[in-house]
Motif scaffolding. Structure first.
Motif, PDB file in Angstrom:
ATOM      1  N   SER A 229       0.835  -1.212   0.000  1.00 22.11           N
ATOM      2  CA  SER A 229       0.000   0.000   0.000  1.00 22.11           C
ATOM      3  C   SER A 229       0.862   1.251   0.000  1.00 22.11           C
ATOM      4  CB  SER A 229      -0.937  -0.012   1.210  1.00 22.11           C
ATOM      5  OG  SER A 229      -0.214  -0.040   2.428  1.00 22.11           O
ATOM      6  N   GLY A 230       2.041   1.165   0.609  1.00 22.42           N
ATOM      7  CA  GLY A 230       2.945   2.313   0.600  1.00 22.42           C
ATOM      8  C   GLY A 230       3.446   2.626  -0.791  1.00 22.42           C
ATOM      9  N   PRO A 235      -2.280   6.472   2.095  1.00 24.43           N
ATOM     10  CA  PRO A 235      -1.791   7.126   3.315  1.00 24.43           C
ATOM     11  C   PRO A 235      -2.041   6.287   4.568  1.00 24.43           C
ATOM     12  CG  PRO A 235      -3.850   8.124   2.615  1.00 24.43           C
ATOM     13  CD  PRO A 235      -3.456   7.162   1.525  1.00 24.43           C
ATOM     14  N   LEU A 236      -1.262   6.571   5.613  1.00 23.96           N
ATOM     15  CA  LEU A 236      -1.363   5.820   6.864  1.00 23.96           C
ATOM     16  C   LEU A 236      -2.715   5.985   7.540  1.00 23.96           C
ATOM     17  CD1 LEU A 236       2.163   6.594   8.387  1.00 23.96           C
ATOM     18  CD2 LEU A 236       1.435   4.502   7.245  1.00 23.96           C
ATOM     19  N   ASP A 237      -3.373   7.144   7.324  1.00 21.70           N
ATOM     20  CA  ASP A 237      -4.646   7.358   8.023  1.00 21.70           C
ATOM     21  C   ASP A 237      -5.765   6.462   7.499  1.00 21.70           C
ATOM     22  OD1 ASP A 237      -6.291   9.063   5.914  1.00 21.70           O
ATOM     23  OD2 ASP A 237      -4.272   9.913   5.974  1.00 21.70           O
ATOM     24  N   ASP A 241      -8.526   1.383  11.856  1.00 24.71           N
ATOM     25  CA  ASP A 241      -8.421   2.154  13.090  1.00 24.71           C
ATOM     26  C   ASP A 241      -9.129   1.425  14.217  1.00 24.71           C
ATOM     27  OD1 ASP A 241     -11.039   2.414  12.419  1.00 24.71           O
ATOM     28  OD2 ASP A 241     -10.993   4.569  12.073  1.00 24.71           O
ATOM     29  N   GLY A 242      -9.135   2.012  15.360  1.00 16.63           N
ATOM     30  CA  GLY A 242      -9.763   1.401  16.514  1.00 16.63           C
ATOM     31  C   GLY A 242      -8.741   1.099  17.594  1.00 16.63           C
ATOM     32  N   ALA A 243      -9.226   0.907  18.823  1.00 15.37           N
ATOM     33  CA  ALA A 243      -8.347   0.683  19.961  1.00 15.37           C
ATOM     34  C   ALA A 243      -8.116  -0.797  20.248  1.00 15.37           C
ATOM     35  CB  ALA A 243      -8.943   1.346  21.204  1.00 15.37           C
ATOM     36  N   GLU A 244      -8.815  -1.677  19.527  1.00 22.03           N
ATOM     37  CA  GLU A 244      -8.651  -3.094  19.823  1.00 22.03           C
ATOM     38  C   GLU A 244      -7.238  -3.537  19.425  1.00 22.03           C
ATOM     39  OE1 GLU A 244     -10.489  -2.973  15.660  1.00 22.03           O
ATOM     40  OE2 GLU A 244     -10.638  -1.868  17.559  1.00 22.03           O
ATOM     41  N   ALA A 245      -6.798  -4.613  20.093  1.00 25.76           N
ATOM     42  CA  ALA A 245      -5.418  -5.069  19.918  1.00 25.76           C
ATOM     43  C   ALA A 245      -5.101  -5.409  18.466  1.00 25.76           C
ATOM     44  CB  ALA A 245      -5.157  -6.286  20.814  1.00 25.76           C
ATOM     45  N   ALA A 246      -6.044  -6.055  17.764  1.00 26.57           N
ATOM     46  CA  ALA A 246      -5.775  -6.471  16.383  1.00 26.57           C
ATOM     47  C   ALA A 246      -5.469  -5.285  15.483  1.00 26.57           C
ATOM     48  CB  ALA A 246      -6.964  -7.264  15.846  1.00 26.57           C
ATOM     49  N   VAL A 252       1.038  -1.218  13.719  1.00 33.06           N
ATOM     50  CA  VAL A 252       2.463  -1.297  14.082  1.00 33.06           C
ATOM     51  C   VAL A 252       3.240  -2.080  13.028  1.00 33.06           C
ATOM     52  CG1 VAL A 252       4.092  -2.272  15.734  1.00 33.06           C
ATOM     53  CG2 VAL A 252       2.088  -1.028  16.557  1.00 33.06           C
ATOM     54  N   ALA A 253       2.713  -3.251  12.646  1.00 39.95           N
ATOM     55  CA  ALA A 253       3.425  -4.101  11.689  1.00 39.95           C
ATOM     56  C   ALA A 253       3.505  -3.460  10.311  1.00 39.95           C
ATOM     57  CB  ALA A 253       2.724  -5.458  11.595  1.00 39.95           C
ATOM     58  N   ALA A 254       2.381  -2.892   9.838  1.00 37.23           N
ATOM     59  CA  ALA A 254       2.355  -2.292   8.505  1.00 37.23           C
ATOM     60  C   ALA A 254       3.251  -1.060   8.435  1.00 37.23           C
ATOM     61  CB  ALA A 254       0.917  -1.930   8.130  1.00 37.23           C
ATOM     62  N   THR A 255       3.219  -0.245   9.480  1.00 32.26           N
ATOM     63  CA  THR A 255       4.053   0.959   9.502  1.00 32.26           C
ATOM     64  C   THR A 255       5.533   0.591   9.570  1.00 32.26           C
ATOM     65  OG1 THR A 255       2.283   2.153  10.637  1.00 32.26           O
ATOM     66  CG2 THR A 255       4.474   3.138  10.692  1.00 32.26           C
ATOM     67  N   ALA A 256       5.850  -0.437  10.349  1.00 36.00           N
ATOM     68  CA  ALA A 256       7.249  -0.870  10.459  1.00 36.00           C
ATOM     69  C   ALA A 256       7.787  -1.316   9.112  1.00 36.00           C
ATOM     70  CB  ALA A 256       7.356  -2.002  11.480  1.00 36.00           C
ATOM     71  N   ARG A 257       6.990  -2.088   8.376  1.00 35.17           N
ATOM     72  CA  ARG A 257       7.460  -2.577   7.079  1.00 35.17           C
ATOM     73  C   ARG A 257       7.669  -1.423   6.117  1.00 35.17           C
ATOM     74  NH1 ARG A 257       7.277  -7.533   4.216  1.00 35.17           N
ATOM     75  NH2 ARG A 257       8.617  -7.193   2.397  1.00 35.17           N
TER      76      ARG A 257
END
Length: 307
Positions: A229-230, A235-237, A241-246, A252-257
């Motif tokens: 997607s990058g 875009p990252l936004d 979204d959401g506060a759940e762990a998944a 975190v994983a997608a942004t790190a890659r």
């Protein structure tokens, strides 16, 4: 003791060392596992000649095996280990081979492919050269095994040669700057971009996520989708979204890659360090005369390694 010579052919190819003998002999015959017409010699039949040369496809052919048992000289070209590995797999899968190997399917072998791949990954991460060599062999076995199963399919058979041929075509086609007259690619990032363009055209993909293996581990999958997607400028936004762990784990994983970090590898490294810390704490507890299963929170903190 016979003076016969058994020449082992590989397909239509004869070992170079056999050519002088074949040219000088007046009694050259073909065994039952080769085509006499290919070599221009008669089939062996029931000849009683002792001073003969027999061209065979294998030492196991009946007449060749009998001559070898009686002392015949054998001439054969060295078999490349990779070819020998494929032949061993063929033997295991053939009648009279291994009963377990004979009943395996693509589906039944899936678990072993996954297990061997992770064992190879562990050897790489640990820097264990001996294990790396062994695990590469185990992964190669899975490739050979699946190719052998595939060649037996009545509707769509293909074997290891077709697999290798397709791989060669793919590598050559995706490196036109190496194997053709395309402009040179100077950087890794340019190569990655060109690679994706060639794959997109080659496979007629309609989406940037076509070809992403959805069965891979979740963290690796999230990272791959973040990378794809990058490249497309998403875009990252627009990430889940959401506060759940998944959702948080995905971001975190997608942004790190996207940042060039392998989230699957990094997470596995942290997990392996944590496992080592547990073992060290358990051993420290035993050294102090305590059974690790009796430890509570403060006990674990006491014996936890400090570095």
């Amino acid at each position: 003791m016979t003076t016969a010579v058994v020449v082992i052919a590989r397909g239509a190819t004869l070992p170079a060392a056999a050519l002088p003998i074949l040219r000088s002999s007046t009694a050259v015959y073909a065994a039952s596992d080769v085509d006499p017409g290919v070599f221009g010699v008669p089939a062996l039949g029931d000849t009683q000649e002792r001073d003969l040369v027999l061209i065979a496809g294998s030492r196991r052919e009946a007449k060749a095996a009998a001559l070898i048992r009686s002392g015949a000289r054998v001439i054969e070209a060295p078999v490349p280990p990779l070819v020998e590995a494929a032949e061993v797999m063929d033997r295991l899968r053939s009648p009279g081979g291994c009963p377990w190997d004979a009943v395996q399917t693509h589906e039944s072998l899936r678990q072993y492919l996954v297990e061997e791949t992770y064992e190879l990954l562990d050897a790489i991460e640990e820097g264990d050269r001996a294990a790396l060599r062994e695990e590469l062999g185990d992964v190669l076995l899975q490739v050979l095994f699946h190719a052998r199963v595939a060649v037996e399919d009545a509707a769509d058979p293909f074997g290891i040669d077709e697999v290798a041929s397709d791989l060669v075509a793919k590598l050559v086609g995706r490196h036109p700057h190496v194997f053709a007259d395309a402009p040179r690619v100077e950087t890794v990032s340019d190569q990655n971009l060109k690679w994706e363009e060639l794959k997109q055209a080659e496979k007629s993909r309609q989406s940037i996520v076509d070809g992403v293996a959805l069965g891979q581990p979740a963290v690796a999958l999230a990272g791959k989708l973040g990378q794809r997607s990058g490249r497309a400028g998403i875009p990252l936004d627009l990430f889940p979204d959401g506060a759940e762990a998944a959702a948080q784990l995905f971001r975190v994983a997608a942004t790190a890659r996207r940042a060039g970090i392998d989230p699957e590898g990094e997470l596995r490294a942290v997990a392996k360090r944590f496992a080592r810390d547990i073992r060290d704490a358990e051993q420290a507890a035993r050294d102090a005369g305590l059974e690790p299963t009796t430890l509570e929170a403060d006990g674990w903190r006491k014996f936890w390694p400090t570095s």
